[in-house]
Design a protein around this motif. Structure first.
Motif, PDB file in Angstrom:
ATOM      1  N   ALA A  89      -4.165  14.174  -3.636  1.00 52.30           N
ATOM      2  CA  ALA A  89      -3.458  13.270  -4.542  1.00 52.30           C
ATOM      3  C   ALA A  89      -3.478  11.838  -4.021  1.00 52.30           C
ATOM      4  N   ALA A  90      -3.307  11.663  -2.700  1.00 53.20           N
ATOM      5  CA  ALA A  90      -3.333  10.318  -2.121  1.00 53.20           C
ATOM      6  C   ALA A  90      -4.718   9.693  -2.252  1.00 53.20           C
ATOM      7  N   VAL A  91      -5.769  10.494  -2.111  1.00 59.08           N
ATOM      8  CA  VAL A  91      -7.135   9.982  -2.273  1.00 59.08           C
ATOM      9  C   VAL A  91      -7.346   9.513  -3.709  1.00 59.08           C
ATOM     10  N   VAL A  92      -6.898  10.312  -4.678  1.00 48.31           N
ATOM     11  CA  VAL A  92      -7.052   9.929  -6.087  1.00 48.31           C
ATOM     12  C   VAL A  92      -6.287   8.651  -6.385  1.00 48.31           C
ATOM     13  N   ASP A  93      -5.085   8.517  -5.830  1.00 47.43           N
ATOM     14  CA  ASP A  93      -4.302   7.294  -6.041  1.00 47.43           C
ATOM     15  C   ASP A  93      -5.060   6.068  -5.540  1.00 47.43           C
ATOM     16  N   ARG A  94      -5.672   6.163  -4.345  1.00 46.27           N
ATOM     17  CA  ARG A  94      -6.394   5.010  -3.798  1.00 46.27           C
ATOM     18  C   ARG A  94      -7.591   4.642  -4.663  1.00 46.27           C
ATOM     19  N   VAL A  95      -8.282   5.632  -5.187  1.00 49.30           N
ATOM     20  CA  VAL A  95      -9.407   5.344  -6.083  1.00 49.30           C
ATOM     21  C   VAL A  95      -8.903   4.615  -7.323  1.00 49.30           C
ATOM     22  N   ARG A  96      -7.790   5.086  -7.887  1.00 50.47           N
ATOM     23  CA  ARG A  96      -7.251   4.453  -9.097  1.00 50.47           C
ATOM     24  C   ARG A  96      -6.817   3.027  -8.815  1.00 50.47           C
ATOM     25  N   TRP A  97      -6.078   2.821  -7.725  1.00 50.51           N
ATOM     26  CA  TRP A  97      -5.597   1.468  -7.405  1.00 50.51           C
ATOM     27  C   TRP A  97      -6.752   0.507  -7.170  1.00 50.51           C
ATOM     28  N   GLN A  98      -7.755   0.978  -6.466  1.00 49.89           N
ATOM     29  CA  GLN A  98      -8.890   0.100  -6.176  1.00 49.89           C
ATOM     30  C   GLN A  98      -9.621  -0.284  -7.453  1.00 49.89           C
TER      31      GLN A  98
ATOM     32  N   VAL B 246      11.265  10.685   3.137  1.00 51.80           N
ATOM     33  CA  VAL B 246      11.018   9.260   2.905  1.00 51.80           C
ATOM     34  C   VAL B 246       9.582   9.023   2.483  1.00 51.80           C
ATOM     35  N   HIS B 247       8.650   9.641   3.195  1.00 55.68           N
ATOM     36  CA  HIS B 247       7.238   9.476   2.841  1.00 55.68           C
ATOM     37  C   HIS B 247       6.960   9.981   1.436  1.00 55.68           C
ATOM     38  N   HIS B 248       7.530  11.129   1.077  1.00 57.50           N
ATOM     39  CA  HIS B 248       7.286  11.689  -0.258  1.00 57.50           C
ATOM     40  C   HIS B 248       7.825  10.753  -1.337  1.00 57.50           C
ATOM     41  N   VAL B 249       9.043  10.242  -1.134  1.00 56.87           N
ATOM     42  CA  VAL B 249       9.645   9.376  -2.147  1.00 56.87           C
ATOM     43  C   VAL B 249       8.865   8.074  -2.287  1.00 56.87           C
ATOM     44  N   LEU B 250       8.544   7.422  -1.159  1.00 56.26           N
ATOM     45  CA  LEU B 250       7.837   6.143  -1.220  1.00 56.26           C
ATOM     46  C   LEU B 250       6.447   6.314  -1.823  1.00 56.26           C
ATOM     47  N   SER B 251       5.744   7.375  -1.456  1.00 58.12           N
ATOM     48  CA  SER B 251       4.413   7.599  -2.009  1.00 58.12           C
ATOM     49  C   SER B 251       4.481   7.865  -3.500  1.00 58.12           C
ATOM     50  N   ARG B 252       5.533   8.597  -3.931  1.00 58.14           N
ATOM     51  CA  ARG B 252       5.689   8.885  -5.356  1.00 58.14           C
ATOM     52  C   ARG B 252       5.959   7.610  -6.137  1.00 58.14           C
ATOM     53  N   VAL B 253       6.865   6.767  -5.630  1.00 59.25           N
ATOM     54  CA  VAL B 253       7.156   5.494  -6.295  1.00 59.25           C
ATOM     55  C   VAL B 253       5.912   4.615  -6.327  1.00 59.25           C
ATOM     56  N   GLN B 254       5.159   4.609  -5.230  1.00 61.95           N
ATOM     57  CA  GLN B 254       3.945   3.801  -5.162  1.00 61.95           C
ATOM     58  C   GLN B 254       2.914   4.277  -6.168  1.00 61.95           C
ATOM     59  N   SER B 255       2.781   5.584  -6.334  1.00 58.35           N
ATOM     60  CA  SER B 255       1.801   6.113  -7.277  1.00 58.35           C
ATOM     61  C   SER B 255       2.171   5.769  -8.720  1.00 58.35           C
ATOM     62  N   MET B 256       3.477   5.609  -8.992  1.00 56.67           N
ATOM     63  CA  MET B 256       3.902   5.280 -10.363  1.00 56.67           C
ATOM     64  C   MET B 256       3.855   3.782 -10.642  1.00 56.67           C
ATOM     65  N   LEU B 257       4.217   2.960  -9.638  1.00 55.97           N
ATOM     66  CA  LEU B 257       4.359   1.525  -9.880  1.00 55.97           C
ATOM     67  C   LEU B 257       3.177   0.696  -9.406  1.00 55.97           C
ATOM     68  N   GLY B 258       2.332   1.277  -8.548  1.00 57.18           N
ATOM     69  CA  GLY B 258       1.186   0.521  -8.064  1.00 57.18           C
ATOM     70  C   GLY B 258       1.208   0.354  -6.555  1.00 57.18           C
ATOM     71  N   HIS B 259       0.064  -0.055  -6.033  1.00 61.35           N
ATOM     72  CA  HIS B 259      -0.115  -0.109  -4.589  1.00 61.35           C
ATOM     73  C   HIS B 259       0.826  -1.083  -3.914  1.00 61.35           C
TER      74      HIS B 259
ATOM     75  N   ALA C 270       3.718  -2.200  -4.969  1.00 63.08           N
ATOM     76  CA  ALA C 270       5.105  -2.116  -5.419  1.00 63.08           C
ATOM     77  C   ALA C 270       6.041  -1.679  -4.310  1.00 63.08           C
ATOM     78  N   VAL C 271       5.517  -1.007  -3.271  1.00 61.12           N
ATOM     79  CA  VAL C 271       6.332  -0.559  -2.143  1.00 61.12           C
ATOM     80  C   VAL C 271       5.776  -1.215  -0.886  1.00 61.12           C
ATOM     81  N   VAL C 272       6.586  -2.029  -0.239  1.00 62.18           N
ATOM     82  CA  VAL C 272       6.114  -2.766   0.929  1.00 62.18           C
ATOM     83  C   VAL C 272       7.061  -2.522   2.100  1.00 62.18           C
ATOM     84  N   THR C 273       6.538  -2.695   3.303  1.00 60.69           N
ATOM     85  CA  THR C 273       7.326  -2.575   4.529  1.00 60.69           C
ATOM     86  C   THR C 273       7.128  -3.849   5.347  1.00 60.69           C
ATOM     87  N   PRO C 274       8.130  -4.235   6.142  1.00 57.23           N
ATOM     88  CA  PRO C 274       8.017  -5.482   6.904  1.00 57.23           C
ATOM     89  C   PRO C 274       7.202  -5.298   8.172  1.00 57.23           C
ATOM     90  N   ALA C 275       6.535  -6.359   8.581  1.00 56.28           N
ATOM     91  CA  ALA C 275       5.802  -6.397   9.844  1.00 56.28           C
ATOM     92  C   ALA C 275       5.959  -7.786  10.446  1.00 56.28           C
TER      93      ALA C 275
END
Length: 512
Positions: free
Chosen positions: A307-316, A358-371, A373-378
Motif C-alpha cells: 500500500a505504501a508503494v502504491v501511495d508513492r507512485v500516486r503522489w509522484q 502513530v505510524h498507522h494514523v499518520l500514514s493513513r492521513v497522508q494517503s488521504m490528504l497527500g504527501h 499534508a503530514v510533516v514533522t520538524p527537523a
C-alpha cells in the motif's frame, strides 16, 4: 600426512589508481590533469600527471600541493569507488563468468576456462582488457600466475600483460620487497632482521616462522614462497528485486495507474520478503508516452508495504502531471535503494504499541490528504532560529539546505528554545523603575532587567544572561541582523530568548 594443494592458476585484472578513475567517471571529468585522492590528510592515490610532478602516495597534502600547485585534491570515498567499479565488473562477467572482486580496482578469476575459450591465457587477458578499454578506462593491466597473490603482483608490473609460467611463482616473487605482503608490522620488522625481499623471508623454515611470528607469519610466508592456498571465490550475484510494469494503451489518470500497479507492488514486496529483507528506501521511475522521465527516491519511517508503494507512485504522478509529464504513462519501475533485514522490523512480543498506532494514523492521513499534508520538524544548520527549523513530509529524509554539522560561528548553542516564533514578537524589557533597558556602545546595559512585557502580560524577571552581540549578513540589507541576544527567566518558571536591536526588544523563542 598433510597434502598441500598446488596454487590455482589465476588471472588478476588491475586498474591502477582506481579511486582517481572512479572520481573522473562519477564527475564526468576528462581523464587528464593532476588529481590526488586524500584520506587522513595523506595521498592514497594519484593520477599519472600528478606523479610526473612528484606527487606520491603517502605524502601529506601540503607537501603534494607544494610539488604540484595545480593539483586537484578530492576526498576518499569508498562508496564512490565501489559504485563506479560495478559496471566494469558486469562487463568482465560478460566475457568471463565467476569472477572475484578482491577490492574496487582489482578482480581475479581462474584461467582454465577463459584460456580454453580464447586459445590461451594471454589471449583471454587481451580480450578482457580490450573490453574494458571500450568503457573509457585506460591503463588497465593483467597478471597471470600460480595463486592470487602472485597474479596480483604480476598485474602491478604488467605492460599491459605479464604471464608468470607455471611453477615459477617463487622465483618471480623472490626479488620483490617485503612490503608487498601488505602487513605493516612485518614490513617494518623484517628489514631490521636483515630480510629485505620476499626471497629472504621465503628462505626461513616454516618452524622458525611459526615460532617467531605465529600463524599470521606462516600464512604470509606461504605467500612469499608462491604457495598461495586461497581459492578464487566468485562473487554472488544479488537477487533481482526491481519490478516494472508497462501500460498499453498509456494511462492518463493517477487512480488508474495506482490500481494497475497494485499487483506489481505486492510482487515487489514479496520478492524482498523471500530473501528476508524489507525496503526502507524506494526509487520510483515513471516514463510517459512522449519520452518524459520522472524519477524520485522515497523514504519510509519503517518499511514499505504494498500500500505504501502504491501511495508513492500516486503522489509522484500527481506532482508530475501537467508539469513534468504531459502525456499518458507507459511504464512504472520500482527499485529498492536501501534494504534492511526483515527481523529488524518484526513486531515485538507485545507489538510495537504506540509507535505502530502513530505510524498507522499518520500514514493513513497522508494517503488521504497527500504527501505534504503530514510533516514533522527537523533541525538544520544556520545561525538564526527560523532558518534552522524545517518541516519534512512524513517518511522523507530531511534535505538540509544548510548542513548542521558545519561550523556556524555565532549560532545559538544547545539547548535550543522549544518554541520558535515564525515572526518575532514585540516585547519590552524594563528595570525596577519601569525605564526601558538598553545597551550602550560598550555593550553595557543601561539598567538591570526586572520586568518583561509580552502583550498585556507583565512578567517579573528572576534572572537574565547577556548581552551577546549578533551581526549577520551586513552585505544584504533585506536579511541583515544586528543587535544583542539575551536569555531571561521569569518568576513563573518560563524562559525566553530575546533580541535587542535598533527597533527595540523582540522575543525570538520560548524555552518551554
Amino acid at each position: 600426512m598433510t597434502t598441500t594443494l598446488a596454487p590455482v592458476r589465476c588471472l588478476a585484472a588491475w586498474f591502477p589508481d582506481w579511486p582517481v578513475n572512479a572520481w573522473w567517471l562519477a564527475e564526468d571529468q576528462p581523464q587528464t590533469g593532476p588529481v590526488a585522492v586524500i584520506e587522513a590528510n595523506r595521498i592514497t592515490a594519484c593520477s599519472p600527471a600528478a606523479r610526473a610532478e612528484g606527487v606520491r602516495c603517502g605524502q601529506r597534502r601540503r607537501e603534494a600541493q607544494a610539488r604540484c600547485p595545480q593539483l586537484t585534491v578530492v576526498p576518499a570515498d569508498p562508496r564512490r569507488d565501489e559504485q563506479m567499479f560495478t559496471p566494469l565488473v558486469v562487463t568482465i562477467e560478460q566475457i568471463v563468468p565467476k569472477i572475484q572482486v578482491v577490492r574496487p580496482g582489482l578482480v581475479a578469476m581462474r584461467t582454465r576456462g577463459p584460456a580454453r575459450y580464447y586459445g590461451g591465457e594471454a589471449a583471454a587477458a587481451e580480450a578482457i582488457l580490450a573490453q574494458i578499454s571500450e568503457l573509457g578506462v585506460a591503463g588497465s593491466r593483467a597478471g597471470i600466475a600460480d595463486g592470487l597473490f602472485t597474479a596480483e603482483q604480476a598485474a602491478v608490473h604488467a605492460d599491459p600483460i605479464l604471464v608468470v609460467p607455471p611453477g615459477a611463482a617463487a622465483g618471480y616473487l623472490a626479488p620483490l620487497p617485503v612490503n608487498r605482503l601488505g602487513d605493516a608490522e612485518l614490513s617494518e620488522l623484517l628489514p631490521r632482521l636483515g630480510m629485505h625481499t620476499l626471497g629472504d623471508f621465503a628462505a626461513m623454515s616454516v618452524g622458525d616462522v611459526r615460532d617467531r611470528f605465529g600463524d599470521r607469519g606462516v600464512r604470509l610466508h606461504a605467500l612469499a614462497c608462491g604457495r598461495d592456498p586461497r581459492e578464487v571465490v566468485p562473487r554472488r550475484l544479488p537477487p533481482e528485486f526491481d519490478r516494472q510494469i508497462d501500460f498499453d494503451p498509456p494511462l492518463a489518470l493517477a487512480e488508474q495507474v495506482a490500481f494497475s500497479v497494485q499487483a506489481t507492488a505486492e510482487d515487489f514486496v514479496a520478492g524482498l520478503a523471500a530473501q528476508q529483507l524489507v525496503c526502507t528506501e524506494l526509487r520510483v521511475i515513471l516514463r510517459a508516452e512522449q519520452g518524459e522521465h520522472v524519477e524520485r527516491v522515497w523514504l519510509h519511517p519503517g518499511c514499505f508495504d504494498a500500500a505504501a508503494v502504491v501511495d508513492r507512485v500516486r503522489w509522484q504522478l500527481q506532482a508530475a502531471a501537467g508539469n513534468a509529464i504531459g502525456s499518458g504513462l507507459v511504464r512504472v519501475r520500482l527499485e529498492p535503494v536501501a534494504t534492511d533485514a526483515i527481523a529488524h522490523h518484526a513486531p515485538g512480543l507485545f507489538g510495537s504499541g504506540t509507535d505502530e498506532k502513530v505510524h498507522h494514523v499518520l500514514s493513513r492521513v497522508q494517503s488521504m490528504l497527500g504527501h505534504e499534508a503530514v510533516v514533522t520538524p527537523a533541525i538544520g544548520g544556520g545561525r538564526g532560529l527560523a532558518e534552522r527549523q524545517l518541516m519534512v513530509p512524513w517518511g522523507d529524509r530531511a534535505v538540509l539546505r544548510h548542513p548542521a554539522d558545519r561550523p556556524w560561528p555565532g549560532r545559538l548553542p544547545d539547548p535550543l528554545p522549544a518554541t520558535v516564533f515564525p515572526q518575532r514578537r514585540r516585547v519590552e524589557v524594563t528595570d525596577a523603575d519601569g525605564v526601558r533597558v538598553g545597551v550602550d556602545d560598550r555593550l553595557l546595559l543601561t539598567g538591570i532587567p526586572a520586568q518583561l512585557s509580552v502583550g498585556a502580560a507583565h512578567l517579573q524577571l528572576a534572572s537574565w544572561a547577556g548581552p551577546w552581540p549578533v551581526s549577520e549578513r551586513g552585505w544584504d540589507a533585506a536579511q541583515a541582523t544586528k543587535g544583542c541576544r539575551f536569555q531571561v527567566a521569569d518568576v513563573t518558571g518560563g524562559a525566553w530568548l530575546l533580541m535587542l536591536d535598533d527597533q527595540g526588544w523582540w522575543a525570538e523563542g520560548r524555552y518551554d
